[in-house]
Write an enzyme that holds these catalytic residues in place. Structure first.
Site, PDB file in Angstrom:
ATOM      1  N   CYS A 102       0.829  -1.231   0.000  1.00  0.00           N
ATOM      2  CA  CYS A 102       0.000   0.000   0.000  1.00  0.00           C
ATOM      3  C   CYS A 102       0.853   1.268   0.000  1.00  0.00           C
ATOM      4  O   CYS A 102       0.378   2.342  -0.359  1.00  0.00           O
ATOM      5  CB  CYS A 102      -0.929   0.007   1.197  1.00  0.00           C
ATOM      6  SG  CYS A 102      -1.947  -1.462   1.273  1.00  0.00           S
ATOM      7  N   HIS A 150      -3.849   6.767   2.814  1.00  0.00           N
ATOM      8  CA  HIS A 150      -4.195   5.503   2.140  1.00  0.00           C
ATOM      9  C   HIS A 150      -5.589   5.076   2.612  1.00  0.00           C
ATOM     10  O   HIS A 150      -5.915   5.156   3.801  1.00  0.00           O
ATOM     11  CB  HIS A 150      -3.145   4.448   2.488  1.00  0.00           C
ATOM     12  CG  HIS A 150      -3.577   3.059   2.133  1.00  0.00           C
ATOM     13  ND1 HIS A 150      -4.058   2.737   0.883  1.00  0.00           N
ATOM     14  CD2 HIS A 150      -3.631   1.912   2.875  1.00  0.00           C
ATOM     15  CE1 HIS A 150      -4.370   1.458   0.861  1.00  0.00           C
ATOM     16  NE2 HIS A 150      -4.130   0.938   2.057  1.00  0.00           N
ATOM     17  N   ASN A 209     -10.485  -0.618  -0.619  1.00  0.00           N
ATOM     18  CA  ASN A 209      -9.022  -0.527  -0.479  1.00  0.00           C
ATOM     19  C   ASN A 209      -8.358  -1.046  -1.764  1.00  0.00           C
ATOM     20  O   ASN A 209      -8.415  -2.234  -2.060  1.00  0.00           O
ATOM     21  CB  ASN A 209      -8.598  -1.363   0.730  1.00  0.00           C
ATOM     22  CG  ASN A 209      -7.092  -1.328   0.986  1.00  0.00           C
ATOM     23  OD1 ASN A 209      -6.325  -0.855   0.152  1.00  0.00           O
ATOM     24  ND2 ASN A 209      -6.687  -1.843   2.131  1.00  0.00           N
TER      25      ASN A 209
HETATM   26  O1  UT7 Z   1      -4.252  -1.676   3.311  1.00  0.00           O
HETATM   27  C1  UT7 Z   1      -3.294  -2.200   4.161  1.00  0.00           C
HETATM   28  C2  UT7 Z   1      -3.621  -2.025   5.547  1.00  0.00           C
HETATM   29  N1  UT7 Z   1      -4.863  -2.663   5.890  1.00  0.00           N
HETATM   30  C3  UT7 Z   1      -5.528  -2.201   6.905  1.00  0.00           C
HETATM   31  O2  UT7 Z   1      -5.110  -1.237   7.475  1.00  0.00           O
HETATM   32  C4  UT7 Z   1      -6.763  -2.928   7.364  1.00  0.00           C
HETATM   33  C5  UT7 Z   1      -6.846  -2.795   8.845  1.00  0.00           C
HETATM   34  N2  UT7 Z   1      -7.946  -3.521   9.493  1.00  0.00           N
HETATM   35  C6  UT7 Z   1      -9.228  -3.111   9.402  1.00  0.00           C
HETATM   36  O3  UT7 Z   1      -9.584  -2.238   8.648  1.00  0.00           O
HETATM   37  C7  UT7 Z   1     -10.221  -3.752  10.347  1.00  0.00           C
HETATM   38  O4  UT7 Z   1      -9.530  -4.496  11.320  1.00  0.00           O
HETATM   39  C8  UT7 Z   1     -11.276  -4.672   9.660  1.00  0.00           C
HETATM   40  C9  UT7 Z   1     -12.256  -3.833   8.867  1.00  0.00           C
HETATM   41  C10 UT7 Z   1     -10.570  -5.658   8.755  1.00  0.00           C
HETATM   42  C11 UT7 Z   1     -12.080  -5.440  10.711  1.00  0.00           C
HETATM   43  O5  UT7 Z   1     -12.684  -4.528  11.606  1.00  0.00           O
HETATM   44  P1  UT7 Z   1     -12.555  -4.786  13.190  1.00  0.00           P
HETATM   45  O6  UT7 Z   1     -13.326  -3.725  13.841  1.00  0.00           O
HETATM   46  O7  UT7 Z   1     -11.085  -4.865  13.482  1.00  0.00           O
HETATM   47  O8  UT7 Z   1     -13.279  -6.149  13.365  1.00  0.00           O
HETATM   48  P2  UT7 Z   1     -12.713  -7.553  13.921  1.00  0.00           P
HETATM   49  O9  UT7 Z   1     -11.756  -8.155  12.965  1.00  0.00           O
HETATM   50  O10 UT7 Z   1     -12.244  -7.356  15.328  1.00  0.00           O
HETATM   51  O11 UT7 Z   1     -14.035  -8.414  13.953  1.00  0.00           O
HETATM   52  C12 UT7 Z   1     -15.141  -8.052  14.772  1.00  0.00           C
HETATM   53  C13 UT7 Z   1     -16.269  -9.033  14.508  1.00  0.00           C
HETATM   54  C14 UT7 Z   1     -15.842 -10.502  14.548  1.00  0.00           C
HETATM   55  O12 UT7 Z   1     -16.892 -11.249  15.138  1.00  0.00           O
HETATM   56  P3  UT7 Z   1     -16.805 -11.705  16.660  1.00  0.00           P
HETATM   57  O13 UT7 Z   1     -15.570 -12.546  16.763  1.00  0.00           O
HETATM   58  O14 UT7 Z   1     -16.729 -10.443  17.469  1.00  0.00           O
HETATM   59  O15 UT7 Z   1     -18.080 -12.480  16.852  1.00  0.00           O
HETATM   60  C15 UT7 Z   1     -15.731 -10.870  13.095  1.00  0.00           C
HETATM   61  O16 UT7 Z   1     -15.935 -12.238  12.876  1.00  0.00           O
HETATM   62  O17 UT7 Z   1     -16.802  -8.816  13.191  1.00  0.00           O
HETATM   63  C16 UT7 Z   1     -16.851 -10.057  12.490  1.00  0.00           C
HETATM   64  N3  UT7 Z   1     -16.674  -9.794  11.077  1.00  0.00           N
HETATM   65  C17 UT7 Z   1     -17.700  -9.552  10.239  1.00  0.00           C
HETATM   66  N4  UT7 Z   1     -19.031  -9.467  10.438  1.00  0.00           N
HETATM   67  C18 UT7 Z   1     -19.788  -9.171   9.368  1.00  0.00           C
HETATM   68  C19 UT7 Z   1     -15.520  -9.729  10.371  1.00  0.00           C
HETATM   69  N5  UT7 Z   1     -15.776  -9.452   9.093  1.00  0.00           N
HETATM   70  C20 UT7 Z   1     -17.120  -9.324   8.979  1.00  0.00           C
HETATM   71  C21 UT7 Z   1     -17.967  -9.030   7.907  1.00  0.00           C
HETATM   72  N6  UT7 Z   1     -19.297  -8.963   8.168  1.00  0.00           N
HETATM   73  N7  UT7 Z   1     -17.523  -8.815   6.678  1.00  0.00           N
END
Ligand code: UT7
Length: 335
Positions: free
Chosen positions: A122, A262, A292
């Site tokens: 990125c 980004h 992204n």
């Molecule tokens: O480009 C290079 C750099 N990349 C980044 O910077 C990406 C950085 N990361 C992020 O943007 C975020 O961490 C995400 C958008 C990927 C995820 O958001 P989060 O707030 O960190 O969520 P999480 O991974 O902690 O997941 C929270 C919950 C989980 O469920 P439980 O375990 O709490 O029951 C996931 O299973 O959300 C669930 N979950 C979803 N639910 C519905 C994860 N993906 C989804 C989804 N739809 N697509």
């Protein structure tokens, strides 16, 4: 000597033309609801994404790159014969080899000019600009075509809701040469930390895990990410890169007209804006319509803002990125 005079004396590179290209096909959050267990509400509140563009089966990264490059060359008021080096930033090349840059060179019917890829993920476009400064100011190149392109949906696992909702395809390009006026790149800051590589990577397809049936059965040909951990680093390092880039330009936050972070997540975008104490209207975002696109997000954002007449001569902008590697970088640039 006052600061303005110092800026005028320092040799700089500048962007003389920008371009972009995204596939026509749109995939909305509603479409994704039919593919995986997700919702428009979750995707919107957690990421800010509403839709993304998807390359078709017969559209490779070089096709998008060529589209963006042609527009940048036209907008620069030059022809391909005026370019003496092609650099492509991508983690989704057409082929492991030859480089996407060589496929682009063929597509643009360029002469036998040096053409190569860089893999800064990125941060790739910013890495490319920093490298271009050295090449141009050392006299190695006169005019560089720098393209950032990603076809991330080709390495997306459509069964993994943690990642498949995040990414899109697109390309942004810029033509760079030495500046003869006050505009151009004022400062940069670039870093990497390979210790954290496996938090965001594609395990297969390289020499460590070659393409073999058993590896494909384990989904190793797809992008893998521990999103939550990446998020924490991204907020920290993008904020730091923004602060460092402004400081190294000898400027202060009040001098900054626009921040181009980004586009990985709207929450990271906003956190980076806050770190610079910028009001929301100075923090660029187009993540709602493209998702992204890794290295391509920043040049596409800059192109869009310029094309809409929102970037004016003399504006100070900060571009800041974070990605796989980990890599991170910041650039302060006077338009
Ligand atoms: O480009 C290079 C750099 N990349 C980044 O910077 C990406 C950085 N990361 C992020 O943007 C975020 O961490 C995400 C958008 C990927 C995820 O958001 P989060 O707030 O960190 O969520 P999480 O991974 O902690 O997941 C929270 C919950 C989980 O469920 P439980 O375990 O709490 O029951 C996931 O299973 O959300 C669930 N979950 C979803 N639910 C519905 C994860 N993906 C989804 C989804 N739809 N697509």
């Amino acid at each position: 000597m006052d600061k303005k005079k110092m800026d005028m004396k320092k040799r700089k590179i500048k962007i003389i033309g920008t371009g972009m290209c995204v596939p026509d096909k749109v995939l909305t959050n509603a479409d994704l609801e039919k593919i995986v267990d997700t919702s428009d509400e979750w995707i919107t509140t957690r990421t800010g994404i509403k839709e993304r563009r998807i390359a078709s089966e017969n559209q490779a990264s070089s096709n998008l790159a060529i589209g963006a490059a042609k527009m940048a060359i036209k907008n620069a008021g030059i022809t391909i014969d005026d370019i003496d080096l092609i650099m492509v930033a991508s983690v989704t090349p057409d082929t492991p080899f030859p480089s996407t840059a060589c496929w682009v060179q063929k597509g643009l019917r360029a002469g036998p000019i040096p053409s190569f890829d860089i893999a800064g993920a990125c941060s790739g476009f910013l890495y490319g600009m920093i490298l271009s400064e050295s090449l141009i100011l050392s006299g190695t190149s006169k005019r560089i075509l720098l393209i950032a392109v990603e076809s991330l949906t080709k390495i997306t696992n459509w069964k993994d809701r943690n990642t498949c909702v995040l990414f899109g395809d697109g390309s942004g390009a810029a033509v760079l040469e030495e500046s003869r006026d006050e505009s151009g790149m004022l400062s940069y800051y670039w870093k990497a930390d390979g210790n954290l590589g496996d938090l965001l990577f594609m395990p297969g397809g390289g020499s460590r895990v070659p393409i073999r049936k058993e590896n494909v059965d384990e989904d190793l040909q797809y992008l893998h990410m521990k999103g939550n951990e990446v998020f924490k680093y991204a907020v920290k390092k993008m904020g730091l890169s923004a602060v460092e880039a402004v400081k190294r330009a000898g400027l202060e936050t009040k001098d900054i007209d626009y921040l181009f972070p980004h586009q990985a997540n709207i929450r990271i975008v906003k956190a980076t804006g806050k770190r610079l104490n910028l009001p929301e209207e100075k923090v660029f975002s187009n993540i709602h319509k493209y998702g992204n696109m890794s290295a391509a997000t920043i040049p596409i954002g800059v192109h869009e803002m310029f094309a809409e007449g929102k970037l004016k001569k003399g504006d100070n902008i900060v571009m800041v990125a974070f990605g796989s590697g980990f890599t991170w970088a910041g650039i302060t640039y006077r338009w």
